[in-house]
Motif scaffolding. Structure first.
Motif, mmCIF file in Angstrom:
data_model
loop_
_atom_site.group_PDB
_atom_site.id
_atom_site.type_symbol
_atom_site.label_atom_id
_atom_site.label_comp_id
_atom_site.label_asym_id
_atom_site.label_seq_id
_atom_site.Cartn_x
_atom_site.Cartn_y
_atom_site.Cartn_z
ATOM 1 N N ASP A 87 4.553 6.127 12.624
ATOM 2 C CA ASP A 87 4.876 4.790 13.118
ATOM 3 C C ASP A 87 4.147 3.718 12.335
ATOM 4 N N ASP A 88 2.910 4.027 12.077
ATOM 5 C CA ASP A 88 2.075 3.124 11.321
ATOM 6 C C ASP A 88 2.673 2.854 9.942
ATOM 7 N N ARG A 89 3.124 3.941 9.315
ATOM 8 C CA ARG A 89 3.735 3.848 7.983
ATOM 9 C C ARG A 89 4.989 2.999 8.019
ATOM 10 N N THR A 90 5.828 3.239 9.046
ATOM 11 C CA THR A 90 7.105 2.521 9.086
ATOM 12 C C THR A 90 6.881 1.028 9.155
ATOM 13 N N ALA A 91 5.825 0.620 9.848
ATOM 14 C CA ALA A 91 5.536 -0.813 9.917
ATOM 15 C C ALA A 91 5.263 -1.347 8.512
ATOM 16 N N LEU A 92 4.477 -0.605 7.733
ATOM 17 C CA LEU A 92 4.193 -1.037 6.363
ATOM 18 C C LEU A 92 5.467 -1.031 5.527
ATOM 19 N N LEU A 93 6.341 -0.079 5.860
ATOM 20 C CA LEU A 93 7.575 0.068 5.101
ATOM 21 C C LEU A 93 8.504 -1.130 5.300
ATOM 22 N N GLU A 94 8.398 -1.757 6.473
ATOM 23 C CA GLU A 94 9.330 -2.832 6.794
ATOM 24 C C GLU A 94 8.916 -4.162 6.180
ATOM 25 N N GLY A 95 7.663 -4.228 5.720
ATOM 26 C CA GLY A 95 7.116 -5.503 5.270
ATOM 27 C C GLY A 95 7.956 -6.208 4.232
ATOM 28 N N TYR A 96 8.551 -5.436 3.328
ATOM 29 C CA TYR A 96 9.281 -6.073 2.233
ATOM 30 C C TYR A 96 10.500 -6.821 2.728
ATOM 31 N N LYS A 97 10.967 -6.500 3.948
ATOM 32 C CA LYS A 97 12.210 -7.127 4.418
ATOM 33 C C LYS A 97 12.071 -8.627 4.605
ATOM 34 N N THR A 98 10.884 -9.078 5.006
ATOM 35 C CA THR A 98 10.724 -10.532 5.132
ATOM 36 C C THR A 98 10.759 -11.185 3.756
ATOM 37 N N VAL A 99 10.360 -10.427 2.730
ATOM 38 C CA VAL A 99 10.373 -10.997 1.378
ATOM 39 C C VAL A 99 11.797 -11.290 0.931
ATOM 40 N N LEU A 100 12.725 -10.415 1.348
ATOM 41 C CA LEU A 100 14.113 -10.562 0.906
ATOM 42 C C LEU A 100 14.661 -11.959 1.198
ATOM 43 N N ASN A 101 14.331 -12.492 2.360
ATOM 44 C CA ASN A 101 14.909 -13.777 2.746
ATOM 45 C C ASN A 101 13.909 -14.920 2.693
ATOM 46 N N SER A 158 1.079 -14.699 -2.260
ATOM 47 C CA SER A 158 0.226 -13.528 -2.495
ATOM 48 C C SER A 158 0.386 -12.509 -1.369
ATOM 49 N N LEU A 159 0.695 -12.987 -0.147
ATOM 50 C CA LEU A 159 0.978 -12.036 0.934
ATOM 51 C C LEU A 159 2.223 -11.220 0.637
ATOM 52 N N ASN A 160 3.217 -11.873 0.047
ATOM 53 C CA ASN A 160 4.441 -11.156 -0.283
ATOM 54 C C ASN A 160 4.164 -10.038 -1.278
ATOM 55 N N LEU A 161 3.338 -10.344 -2.274
ATOM 56 C CA LEU A 161 2.984 -9.296 -3.243
ATOM 57 C C LEU A 161 2.305 -8.130 -2.529
ATOM 58 N N GLU A 162 1.425 -8.477 -1.611
ATOM 59 C CA GLU A 162 0.727 -7.469 -0.807
ATOM 60 C C GLU A 162 1.737 -6.618 -0.019
ATOM 61 N N ASP A 163 2.745 -7.269 0.545
ATOM 62 C CA ASP A 163 3.767 -6.546 1.306
ATOM 63 C C ASP A 163 4.465 -5.513 0.437
ATOM 64 N N LEU A 164 4.795 -5.935 -0.797
ATOM 65 C CA LEU A 164 5.472 -5.001 -1.690
ATOM 66 C C LEU A 164 4.566 -3.815 -2.002
ATOM 67 N N ALA A 165 3.290 -4.107 -2.229
ATOM 68 C CA ALA A 165 2.348 -3.026 -2.515
ATOM 69 C C ALA A 165 2.296 -2.056 -1.342
ATOM 70 N N ASN A 166 2.249 -2.598 -0.133
ATOM 71 C CA ASN A 166 2.234 -1.742 1.050
ATOM 72 C C ASN A 166 3.455 -0.853 1.105
ATOM 73 N N PHE A 167 4.601 -1.457 0.783
ATOM 74 C CA PHE A 167 5.829 -0.676 0.829
ATOM 75 C C PHE A 167 5.725 0.519 -0.114
ATOM 76 N N LEU A 168 5.283 0.257 -1.359
ATOM 77 C CA LEU A 168 5.238 1.335 -2.333
ATOM 78 C C LEU A 168 4.328 2.460 -1.869
ATOM 79 N N GLN A 169 3.175 2.088 -1.319
ATOM 80 C CA GLN A 169 2.261 3.107 -0.821
ATOM 81 C C GLN A 169 2.891 3.926 0.292
ATOM 82 N N ALA A 170 3.469 3.217 1.263
ATOM 83 C CA ALA A 170 4.053 3.914 2.403
ATOM 84 C C ALA A 170 5.214 4.778 1.943
ATOM 85 N N PHE A 171 5.986 4.269 0.995
ATOM 86 C CA PHE A 171 7.121 5.026 0.486
ATOM 87 C C PHE A 171 6.640 6.334 -0.138
#
Lengths: 391, 391
Positions: free
Chosen positions: B226-240, B198-211
């Motif tokens: 800077d704050d946004r970029t941190a949210l933007l990076e969240g999806y990268k942990t999901v990849l692996n 469920s955290l991963n889903l949250e990460d994706l949601a954050n990415f979309l918002q920040a994007f």
């Protein structure tokens, strides 16, 4: 009995398959058997047994636990185990004497306290990512050996002899593993990593080729489609290859120089190429979705962009293949640069094509899928260039 | 001494950081220490020691090796170890008697043959993917125990007693681990998997918002970037995240029912959601590349598609967030469906916008980046819908 026969046959087939997929697996199994048998000679040969007695079992244990598939993993575990035993043994003996000084009643309390605190501290240390990566097994053995030596000391008086026997039998078992794994048909983790990375590049090249055929020439020849789809799927293994690559690189760092690789070969560079390869594969995942999407560009539109897009994907494929070959032969990829500049010029001609006025009559929605394909392809071209820089 | 002080301070900071990141790590370390100390009581307490003697060390060994971070991993290893010792011990004793019948000279040859062949066969079995996944450790222990028991038999006459002692001490050590790991602040692998997904889903949601914010509102407010970029990076942990998810699901299968999870909870479904989540993340990787590409759509074009695209990404983000919440509370995601249909209608209005004649004047190349973004976003909308079906 019919069902049983079926099952046996299935197992047999599976076994054969796994053996044929990589015959070195069979060899590995025989190597483990051989080493274990060699080490158990300690029990049969009287003079050896007189020396070590029942401690010989540590040698057997070590072989079973340390012998891994690749040389790097075996060496890493062996060194970890030997070093940890040495350090923990010395500390354990020290603790034993310290506790003994305190008298019969306090001794068990002191010993328990030491065992508790070392176990807690070392277990916590195993959470440090950098330590975990390389020394996880050593820390485990440290906890065990320290507890064994210091606690056994409470009952047996010859602690030093015990520690010494444990160390030397572990050393013998470990070196048997290392020697056999290096000199009998070795499987080098470095070599595995090396070929994995170039195979991955090859997979991406296959995908681009298959994509080009399927996207632009669907209706012509439907019969060899199965063949294509297999090539199309290749990139999917690349998507999740990170953990395999990381562990192989980690093992490879333990390996001494062999063949074309020196000790301290720049394994990190392989990881870098691997990361870029994965980034390229992510784009391909998006491209693949376009291939299966129900919103398709009309054949006319496809025909307009076909030339440039075909050139982009085929030239990128050739470049990737050249890079893969260059990786595996460790030569400079001369031809790759030509293909990359070809694909870049194709990408530019696509851009000018898009700028032209050919499009005024068509509505944007029907161009959209084609445009996406084009833009993803140019992303892939850019990725390919980055990979070429990194190789 | 300055450098040393610096190093000590650094280590201290690192330690604190790792401990604060997840305080259960500290508790885990204390639990291991406690169990090890408890088991070493065997040595101090006379009646217990009379029973087991030096075999008590197997209990200490077992604790060190079996105790893992999560309950599932501990249970899996413990059961594997106990069962493998039982079976291999029985077979080893059998082999010992068989070999003894053959007389003093042939005995070592026969024993060696048995040890060699079991080690080779079982090592090969470890290559079967399905067996490796769940019983790898058990097979390792099987090889060891069989070799130990059958070979030691050559020197010691009380093989049965030895096998029995080994089995019971391992059993004691293993159950100490299992009991402590279940009843003292347990860390359930199932729960970890549950919250990871469920955290991963949250990460994706954050990415979309920040994007959405970064892509359409770049110039307005540059300070909170800077704050946004941190949210933007969240999806990268999901990849692996695949390997982590796989191993957690594997551990979770060993766990008994606990809290909201029954035994035989459908952990496979989590893996399915995980795979879809990753597919969504791959699209985001492509989107992210658009954000950083040097070919950008002009502000006017962005403005035209802004409304529809913003709606698509924000509604998808809300849907993903709702799905994440629904996952973690295990309730039906009522609101998610509303957001999904919102995002779908936004996607349709984008389509009709693209069909309209607004675009005749602009050349296609400058629309291309925007078009790609739009198409990737609709892919993401589709992915979100699939995730919603799977949850």
């Amino acid at each position: 009995p019919e069902g049983l026969k079926e099952k046996v046959l299935n197992t047999y087939r599976k076994t054969k398959e796994i053996g044929q997929e990589d015959p070195r697996r069979v060899i590995h199994a025989l190597k483990v058997g051989l080493t274990l048998t060699l080490v158990s000679l300690f029990y049969y040969y009287q003079p050896l047994f007189d020396n070590f007695g029942l401690s010989a079992m540590w040698a057997v244990m070590t072989v079973g636990v340390v012998f891994e598939y690749s040389v790097g993993a075996t060496l890493g575990k062996g060194l970890n185990r030997a070093l940890a035993t040495l350090v923990a043994g010395a500390l354990g003996v020290g603790t034993h004497y310290l506790a003994e000084l305190s008298g019969q009643t306090i001794e068990p309390i002191l010993l328990s306290f030491f065992v508790f605190s070392q176990a807690a501290i070392v277990t916590f240390m195993r959470f440090f990512p950098k330590i975990k990566e390389r020394y996880d097994y050593g820390l485990l053995i440290f906890i065990l050996t320290f507890a064994l030596i210091s606690v056994s000391g409470f009952r047996e008086d010859e602690v030093i002899e015990m520690a010494h026997k444990r160390l030397s039998t572990i050393f013998i078992g470990g070196s048997a593993c290392v020697v056999i794994s290096i000199f009998v048909c070795p499987v080098w983790a470095g070599e595995e990593l090396h070929s994995l990375i170039s195979l991955n590049l090859e997979d991406l090249a296959n995908f681009l080729q298959a994509f080009e055929e399927l996207y632009f020439r669907t209706s012509k020849e439907g019969d060899c489609k199965d063949d294509r789809t297999a090539l199309l799927e290749g990139y999917k293994t690349v998507l999740n290859s990170k953990s395999t690559e990381d562990s192989l690189a980690n093992f490879a760092r333990w390996e001494p120089g062999h063949g074309r690789f020196k000790f301290r070969h720049p394994w990190d560079k392989y990881l870098k190429v691997g990361t870029l390869t994965r980034q390229c594969a992510y784009r391909m995942e998006a491209l693949n979705a376009q291939l299966n999407s129900n919103l398709q560009a009309s054949p006319e539109i496809k025909r307009i962009i076909q030339e440039a897009c075909s050139a982009m994907s085929l030239e990128s494929a050739k470049a990737l293949r050249q890079l893969g070959v260059a990786m595996s032969t460790m030569k400079k990829p001369y031809f790759a640069n030509i293909h990359i500049s070809n694909s870049k010029s194709a990408s530019e001609s696509l851009n000018s094509l898009l700028k032209s006025s050919l499009w005024k009559e068509t509505d944007l929605l029907s161009v959209l899928p084609a445009a996406t394909v084009a833009s993803l392809l140019s992303d892939i071209v850019a990725c390919t260039e980055e990979i070429a820089d990194a190789v």
